[in-house]
Design a protein around this motif. Structure first.
Motif, PDB file in Angstrom:
ATOM      1  N   PRO A  94      -0.929   7.054  11.114  1.00  0.00           N
ATOM      2  CA  PRO A  94      -1.270   6.438  12.397  1.00  0.00           C
ATOM      3  C   PRO A  94      -2.111   5.163  12.269  1.00  0.00           C
ATOM      4  O   PRO A  94      -2.491   4.576  13.280  1.00  0.00           O
ATOM      5  CB  PRO A  94      -2.088   7.541  13.074  1.00  0.00           C
ATOM      6  CG  PRO A  94      -2.823   8.175  11.926  1.00  0.00           C
ATOM      7  CD  PRO A  94      -1.838   8.152  10.779  1.00  0.00           C
ATOM      8  N   HIS A  95      -2.394   4.766  11.052  1.00  0.00           N
ATOM      9  CA  HIS A  95      -3.335   3.661  10.848  1.00  0.00           C
ATOM     10  C   HIS A  95      -2.690   2.294  11.036  1.00  0.00           C
ATOM     11  O   HIS A  95      -1.484   2.130  10.877  1.00  0.00           O
ATOM     12  CB  HIS A  95      -3.961   3.771   9.450  1.00  0.00           C
ATOM     13  CG  HIS A  95      -4.598   5.106   9.233  1.00  0.00           C
ATOM     14  ND1 HIS A  95      -4.078   6.035   8.372  1.00  0.00           N
ATOM     15  CD2 HIS A  95      -5.690   5.665   9.812  1.00  0.00           C
ATOM     16  CE1 HIS A  95      -4.840   7.126   8.414  1.00  0.00           C
ATOM     17  NE2 HIS A  95      -5.812   6.932   9.278  1.00  0.00           N
ATOM     18  N   LYS A  96      -3.533   1.312  11.320  1.00  0.00           N
ATOM     19  CA  LYS A  96      -3.087  -0.069  11.480  1.00  0.00           C
ATOM     20  C   LYS A  96      -2.494  -0.580  10.169  1.00  0.00           C
ATOM     21  O   LYS A  96      -2.929  -0.170   9.092  1.00  0.00           O
ATOM     22  CB  LYS A  96      -4.268  -0.990  11.819  1.00  0.00           C
ATOM     23  CG  LYS A  96      -4.909  -0.781  13.143  1.00  0.00           C
ATOM     24  CD  LYS A  96      -6.079  -1.749  13.293  1.00  0.00           C
ATOM     25  CE  LYS A  96      -6.878  -1.443  14.543  1.00  0.00           C
ATOM     26  NZ  LYS A  96      -8.031  -2.335  14.664  1.00  0.00           N
ATOM     27  N   PRO A  97      -1.547  -1.507  10.282  1.00  0.00           N
ATOM     28  CA  PRO A  97      -1.115  -2.182   9.047  1.00  0.00           C
ATOM     29  C   PRO A  97      -2.332  -2.835   8.382  1.00  0.00           C
ATOM     30  O   PRO A  97      -3.258  -3.262   9.060  1.00  0.00           O
ATOM     31  CB  PRO A  97      -0.144  -3.246   9.560  1.00  0.00           C
ATOM     32  CG  PRO A  97       0.350  -2.707  10.875  1.00  0.00           C
ATOM     33  CD  PRO A  97      -0.815  -1.953  11.455  1.00  0.00           C
ATOM     34  N   HIS A  98      -2.348  -2.866   7.086  1.00  0.00           N
ATOM     35  CA  HIS A  98      -3.420  -3.476   6.289  1.00  0.00           C
ATOM     36  C   HIS A  98      -4.756  -2.744   6.444  1.00  0.00           C
ATOM     37  O   HIS A  98      -5.812  -3.318   6.219  1.00  0.00           O
ATOM     38  CB  HIS A  98      -3.591  -4.966   6.625  1.00  0.00           C
ATOM     39  CG  HIS A  98      -2.299  -5.711   6.634  1.00  0.00           C
ATOM     40  ND1 HIS A  98      -1.529  -5.913   5.502  1.00  0.00           N
ATOM     41  CD2 HIS A  98      -1.620  -6.283   7.654  1.00  0.00           C
ATOM     42  CE1 HIS A  98      -0.447  -6.578   5.827  1.00  0.00           C
ATOM     43  NE2 HIS A  98      -0.458  -6.808   7.119  1.00  0.00           N
ATOM     44  N   ALA A  99      -4.721  -1.462   6.811  1.00  0.00           N
ATOM     45  CA  ALA A  99      -5.951  -0.671   6.929  1.00  0.00           C
ATOM     46  C   ALA A  99      -6.393  -0.129   5.570  1.00  0.00           C
ATOM     47  O   ALA A  99      -7.449   0.480   5.467  1.00  0.00           O
ATOM     48  CB  ALA A  99      -5.748   0.480   7.908  1.00  0.00           C
ATOM     49  N   ASN A 100      -5.560  -0.319   4.558  1.00  0.00           N
ATOM     50  CA  ASN A 100      -5.855   0.162   3.203  1.00  0.00           C
ATOM     51  C   ASN A 100      -6.084   1.670   3.136  1.00  0.00           C
ATOM     52  O   ASN A 100      -6.916   2.135   2.373  1.00  0.00           O
ATOM     53  CB  ASN A 100      -7.033  -0.597   2.595  1.00  0.00           C
ATOM     54  CG  ASN A 100      -6.709  -2.063   2.400  1.00  0.00           C
ATOM     55  OD1 ASN A 100      -5.597  -2.403   2.005  1.00  0.00           O
ATOM     56  ND2 ASN A 100      -7.663  -2.932   2.702  1.00  0.00           N
TER      57      ASN A 100
END
Length: 182
Positions: A94-100
């Motif tokens: 569910p994380h944002k792109p580029h959230a690492n």
């Protein structure tokens, strides 16, 4: 141990960036791709474990809530059931792109966790996707990799390529019929 087929969702099972739908943020945005239901039914009948592993950055970006994603997946399961097909489990990031984060493809965490939970032999399993992050995740997880679809992904070094999920399913079922599934 079982053989798993790990499927990316958007662009493998359902339409995305098509004339009908840009992104799948609600159930009425979900349209199965031609042959997807039949392909998953073939995989089910052949005894493969079938999983969905999907990045859902729209949640992290605020375009959809996890409750709406659950409704999209309910529609996917319902649509697949009309073909006598189903998936064993669904994992999503569910994380944002580029959230690492560790779970977003190209990282392999979703595949690794499902493989462990369901006692899947990763070396003889397949990650099927339509983009480079799917193929990279499969390679990192130690699966065979399959690129499907018509996207121009020149930089992707998948183990094999097929025009769609159905053509891959036909091939893999014949391949494992001749070898004998465990």
């Amino acid at each position: 141990m079982d053989i798993g087929i790990f499927l990316d969702r958007d662009g493998v099972i359902n339409e995305v960036l098509s004339k009908r739908v840009k992104f799948v943020n609600k159930p009425n945005d979900f349209y199965l791709l031609e042959g997807a239901g039949e392909g998953i039914r073939l995989l089910n009948k052949a005894g493969f474990k079938v999983f969905v592993v999907t990045n859902q950055g729209g949640i992290g970006l605020g375009y959809m809530q996890e409750s709406m994603l659950q409704k999209v997946h309910q529609k996917m399961r319902k649509d697949l059931a009309e073909f006598g097909a189903g998936v064993d489990d669904i994992a999503y990031c569910p994380h944002k792109p580029h959230a690492n984060c560790a779970c977003r493809k190209p990282e392999p965490q979703m595949i690794l966790e499902l493989a462990k939970k369901y006692h899947v032999d990763r070396e003889n399993s397949y990650m099927v996707g339509d983009r480079a992050p799917d193929i990279e995740a499969g390679k990192k997880a130690g699966t065979k990799t399959v690129l499907v679809g018509e996207r121009n992904e020149e930089q992707v070094a998948a183990d094999m390529c097929f025009s769609n999920l159905f053509s891959f399913a036909e091939w893999v079922v014949k391949e494992h019929d001749s070898e004998g599934l465990e």
